[in-house]
Write a protein that holds these residues in place. Sequence first.
Motif, PDB file in Angstrom:
ATOM      1  N   LEU A  20     -17.132 -44.826  12.292  1.00  0.00           N
ATOM      2  CA  LEU A  20     -18.305 -44.837  13.071  1.00  0.00           C
ATOM      3  C   LEU A  20     -18.664 -43.824  14.081  1.00  0.00           C
ATOM      4  CD1 LEU A  20     -18.589 -48.878  13.059  1.00  0.00           C
ATOM      5  CD2 LEU A  20     -19.987 -47.409  11.452  1.00  0.00           C
ATOM      6  N   LEU A  21     -17.695 -43.507  14.789  1.00  0.00           N
ATOM      7  CA  LEU A  21     -17.791 -42.436  15.781  1.00  0.00           C
ATOM      8  C   LEU A  21     -18.199 -41.127  15.125  1.00  0.00           C
ATOM      9  CD1 LEU A  21     -17.811 -42.588  18.992  1.00  0.00           C
ATOM     10  CD2 LEU A  21     -15.600 -41.841  18.748  1.00  0.00           C
ATOM     11  N   VAL A  22     -17.576 -40.729  14.267  1.00  0.00           N
ATOM     12  CA  VAL A  22     -17.765 -39.380  13.801  1.00  0.00           C
ATOM     13  C   VAL A  22     -18.569 -39.193  12.350  1.00  0.00           C
ATOM     14  CG1 VAL A  22     -15.574 -38.881  14.570  1.00  0.00           C
ATOM     15  CG2 VAL A  22     -15.721 -39.518  12.037  1.00  0.00           C
ATOM     16  N   ALA A  23     -18.882 -40.212  11.926  1.00  0.00           N
ATOM     17  CA  ALA A  23     -19.578 -40.240  10.509  1.00  0.00           C
ATOM     18  C   ALA A  23     -20.965 -39.519  10.446  1.00  0.00           C
ATOM     19  CB  ALA A  23     -19.756 -41.789   9.935  1.00  0.00           C
ATOM     20  N   GLU A  24     -21.483 -39.758  11.654  1.00  0.00           N
ATOM     21  CA  GLU A  24     -23.137 -39.148  11.498  1.00  0.00           C
ATOM     22  C   GLU A  24     -23.262 -37.640  12.221  1.00  0.00           C
ATOM     23  OE1 GLU A  24     -25.241 -40.122   9.661  1.00  0.00           O
ATOM     24  OE2 GLU A  24     -23.931 -41.740   9.052  1.00  0.00           O
ATOM     25  N   LEU A  25     -21.919 -37.095  12.961  1.00  0.00           N
ATOM     26  CA  LEU A  25     -22.004 -36.058  13.677  1.00  0.00           C
ATOM     27  C   LEU A  25     -22.562 -34.875  12.793  1.00  0.00           C
ATOM     28  CD1 LEU A  25     -18.671 -36.122  15.437  1.00  0.00           C
ATOM     29  CD2 LEU A  25     -20.781 -37.051  16.393  1.00  0.00           C
ATOM     30  N   SER A  26     -23.227 -33.840  13.816  1.00  0.00           N
ATOM     31  CA  SER A  26     -23.748 -32.825  13.312  1.00  0.00           C
ATOM     32  C   SER A  26     -22.628 -31.581  13.080  1.00  0.00           C
ATOM     33  CB  SER A  26     -24.923 -32.224  14.351  1.00  0.00           C
ATOM     34  OG  SER A  26     -24.329 -31.697  15.425  1.00  0.00           O
ATOM     35  N   PRO A  27     -22.586 -30.676  12.341  1.00  0.00           N
ATOM     36  CA  PRO A  27     -21.482 -29.766  12.192  1.00  0.00           C
ATOM     37  C   PRO A  27     -21.190 -29.050  13.341  1.00  0.00           C
ATOM     38  CG  PRO A  27     -23.086 -29.339  10.668  1.00  0.00           C
ATOM     39  CD  PRO A  27     -23.776 -30.484  11.286  1.00  0.00           C
ATOM     40  N   GLU A  28     -22.284 -29.284  14.625  1.00  0.00           N
ATOM     41  CA  GLU A  28     -21.958 -28.304  16.010  1.00  0.00           C
ATOM     42  C   GLU A  28     -20.940 -29.441  16.677  1.00  0.00           C
ATOM     43  OE1 GLU A  28     -25.063 -26.605  13.925  1.00  0.00           O
ATOM     44  OE2 GLU A  28     -24.898 -28.704  14.593  1.00  0.00           O
ATOM     45  N   ARG A  29     -21.215 -30.836  16.609  1.00  0.00           N
ATOM     46  CA  ARG A  29     -20.307 -31.721  17.130  1.00  0.00           C
ATOM     47  C   ARG A  29     -18.955 -31.829  16.750  1.00  0.00           C
ATOM     48  NH1 ARG A  29     -22.854 -34.405  21.076  1.00  0.00           N
ATOM     49  NH2 ARG A  29     -21.914 -36.377  21.052  1.00  0.00           N
ATOM     50  N   TRP A  30     -18.996 -31.754  15.468  1.00  0.00           N
ATOM     51  CA  TRP A  30     -17.518 -31.751  14.848  1.00  0.00           C
ATOM     52  C   TRP A  30     -16.632 -30.420  15.441  1.00  0.00           C
ATOM     53  CZ3 TRP A  30     -14.838 -34.542  11.338  1.00  0.00           C
ATOM     54  CH2 TRP A  30     -15.524 -35.566  10.657  1.00  0.00           C
ATOM     55  N   PHE A  79       4.235 -26.564  12.179  1.00  0.00           N
ATOM     56  CA  PHE A  79       3.436 -26.999  11.029  1.00  0.00           C
ATOM     57  C   PHE A  79       2.393 -28.256  11.243  1.00  0.00           C
ATOM     58  CE2 PHE A  79       6.707 -30.406  12.081  1.00  0.00           C
ATOM     59  CZ  PHE A  79       6.099 -31.490  11.558  1.00  0.00           C
ATOM     60  N   VAL A  80       2.324 -28.729  12.446  1.00  0.00           N
ATOM     61  CA  VAL A  80       1.389 -29.861  12.564  1.00  0.00           C
ATOM     62  C   VAL A  80       0.184 -29.082  12.838  1.00  0.00           C
ATOM     63  CG1 VAL A  80       0.648 -31.622  14.311  1.00  0.00           C
ATOM     64  CG2 VAL A  80       2.862 -31.644  13.716  1.00  0.00           C
ATOM     65  N   ASP A  81       0.113 -28.119  13.618  1.00  0.00           N
ATOM     66  CA  ASP A  81      -1.088 -27.420  14.055  1.00  0.00           C
ATOM     67  C   ASP A  81      -1.738 -26.654  12.570  1.00  0.00           C
ATOM     68  OD1 ASP A  81      -1.329 -27.976  16.962  1.00  0.00           O
ATOM     69  OD2 ASP A  81       0.067 -26.249  17.118  1.00  0.00           O
ATOM     70  N   GLU A  82      -0.593 -26.126  11.925  1.00  0.00           N
ATOM     71  CA  GLU A  82      -1.312 -25.691  10.626  1.00  0.00           C
ATOM     72  C   GLU A  82      -1.840 -26.752   9.749  1.00  0.00           C
ATOM     73  OE1 GLU A  82       2.546 -24.023   9.116  1.00  0.00           O
ATOM     74  OE2 GLU A  82       2.512 -22.348  10.540  1.00  0.00           O
ATOM     75  N   GLY A  83      -1.177 -27.715   9.760  1.00  0.00           N
ATOM     76  CA  GLY A  83      -1.754 -29.026   8.691  1.00  0.00           C
ATOM     77  C   GLY A  83      -3.286 -29.175   9.371  1.00  0.00           C
ATOM     78  N   ALA A  84      -3.440 -29.423  10.671  1.00  0.00           N
ATOM     79  CA  ALA A  84      -4.898 -29.630  11.201  1.00  0.00           C
ATOM     80  C   ALA A  84      -5.874 -28.518  11.268  1.00  0.00           C
ATOM     81  CB  ALA A  84      -4.723 -29.907  12.950  1.00  0.00           C
ATOM     82  N   GLU A  85      -5.391 -27.227  11.226  1.00  0.00           N
ATOM     83  CA  GLU A  85      -6.192 -26.028  11.060  1.00  0.00           C
ATOM     84  C   GLU A  85      -6.748 -26.002   9.738  1.00  0.00           C
ATOM     85  OE1 GLU A  85      -8.256 -22.951  12.429  1.00  0.00           O
ATOM     86  OE2 GLU A  85      -6.887 -23.941  13.762  1.00  0.00           O
ATOM     87  N   GLU A  86      -5.833 -26.094   8.619  1.00  0.00           N
ATOM     88  CA  GLU A  86      -6.285 -26.146   7.335  1.00  0.00           C
ATOM     89  C   GLU A  86      -7.487 -27.235   6.986  1.00  0.00           C
ATOM     90  OE1 GLU A  86      -4.506 -26.672   2.640  1.00  0.00           O
ATOM     91  OE2 GLU A  86      -3.159 -26.747   4.428  1.00  0.00           O
ATOM     92  N   GLY A  87      -7.108 -28.318   7.613  1.00  0.00           N
ATOM     93  CA  GLY A  87      -8.267 -29.336   7.373  1.00  0.00           C
ATOM     94  C   GLY A  87      -9.663 -29.203   8.146  1.00  0.00           C
ATOM     95  N   ALA A  88      -9.480 -28.653   9.478  1.00  0.00           N
ATOM     96  CA  ALA A  88     -10.680 -28.348  10.176  1.00  0.00           C
ATOM     97  C   ALA A  88     -11.332 -27.165   9.466  1.00  0.00           C
ATOM     98  CB  ALA A  88     -10.162 -27.751  11.531  1.00  0.00           C
ATOM     99  N   GLY A  89     -10.769 -26.379   8.592  1.00  0.00           N
ATOM    100  CA  GLY A  89     -11.695 -25.301   8.085  1.00  0.00           C
ATOM    101  C   GLY A  89     -12.722 -25.977   6.915  1.00  0.00           C
ATOM    102  N   LEU A  90     -12.354 -27.163   6.567  1.00  0.00           N
ATOM    103  CA  LEU A  90     -13.291 -27.525   5.313  1.00  0.00           C
ATOM    104  C   LEU A  90     -14.674 -28.037   6.325  1.00  0.00           C
ATOM    105  CD1 LEU A  90     -10.766 -30.006   3.969  1.00  0.00           C
ATOM    106  CD2 LEU A  90     -11.433 -28.033   2.858  1.00  0.00           C
ATOM    107  N   PRO A  91     -15.753 -27.950   5.194  1.00  0.00           N
ATOM    108  CA  PRO A  91     -17.072 -28.400   5.607  1.00  0.00           C
ATOM    109  C   PRO A  91     -16.715 -30.014   6.036  1.00  0.00           C
ATOM    110  CG  PRO A  91     -17.216 -27.687   3.364  1.00  0.00           C
ATOM    111  CD  PRO A  91     -15.752 -27.454   3.730  1.00  0.00           C
ATOM    112  N   PRO A  92     -17.383 -30.429   7.092  1.00  0.00           N
ATOM    113  CA  PRO A  92     -17.217 -31.770   7.717  1.00  0.00           C
ATOM    114  C   PRO A  92     -17.223 -32.885   6.659  1.00  0.00           C
ATOM    115  CG  PRO A  92     -18.560 -30.419   9.134  1.00  0.00           C
ATOM    116  CD  PRO A  92     -18.396 -29.749   8.054  1.00  0.00           C
ATOM    117  N   ALA A  93     -18.352 -32.957   5.854  1.00  0.00           N
ATOM    118  CA  ALA A  93     -18.575 -33.954   4.838  1.00  0.00           C
ATOM    119  C   ALA A  93     -17.135 -34.257   3.758  1.00  0.00           C
ATOM    120  CB  ALA A  93     -19.743 -33.746   3.762  1.00  0.00           C
TER     121      ALA A  93
END
Length: 271
Positions: A20-30, A79-93
């Motif tokens: 609920l906290l992140v669902a409606e965030l704008s790309p800028e807030r992500w 490896f933890v940072d790499e996994g986070a970096e890969e996912g963070a590069g996706l469109p928020p939706a």
Amino acid sequence: MADPTPVFDDLRAESDELDLLVAELSPERWALPTPAPAWSVAHQIAHLAWTDRSALLAVTDVDAFHTLVEKALVSPGSFVDEGAEEGAGLPPAELLARWREGRAALDTALREAPHGVRFPWYGPPMSAASMATARLMETWAHGLDIADALDVVRTPSDRLKHVVWIGVRTRDFAFGVHGLPAPLDDFRIELVAPSGELWAYGPEGAPQRVTGPALDFCKLVTQRAHRSDLALRAEGPDADRWFDIAQVFAGPPGEGRAPTGEGRAPKGASR
């Protein structure tokens, strides 16, 4: 054997609250930075999604999970940072959808897991209930980072009892990863829950004592706050040392958080 359903339900509730906290965030807030160095809100959710997938493989596909472990051993520091970096590069939706799908699949797998079976992990093998408890701890801790980034204060709940339980159970682990011998004495730990209930662990007459709010204890053991900013009291040298090194997560010692200078520690408490 205790019914594990309550922890599964609490993990679902903790995840839904963060959703609920992140669902409606704008790309800028992500893209807002969080207290974790170099991690945005998107990195935090990506990490949760990545770890949920790892847990799902551990429960449902042991061979695939061992492949992940082999990759982790190649680059244990990144490896933890790499996994986070890969996912963070996706469109928020897309990232949000992956996190939702992964945690739903894990929820089903944990509830359907045979009682008594232990599953492989990056640390010791875990039961389904322990796996869910660990996932709740991470969801809460990373959710706290996200709330800080969004300048939101989340109301704590008694779901924190699961985080407290891991914190208590990992005392000797924290000493071990710092190359220190485990304390010989029992600890008495008395924490006040968000509801006002007292949560107590260890013998009443133990010479080493930890007291204070359960919320602050959870921040300490997840390394979300420096001890000097928390209203916790340590009595005894081993309890005092624990405050400097406590951690519930697997892997090498964490760096923790710098003090803010607000100084919530009560008069007479350890530094």
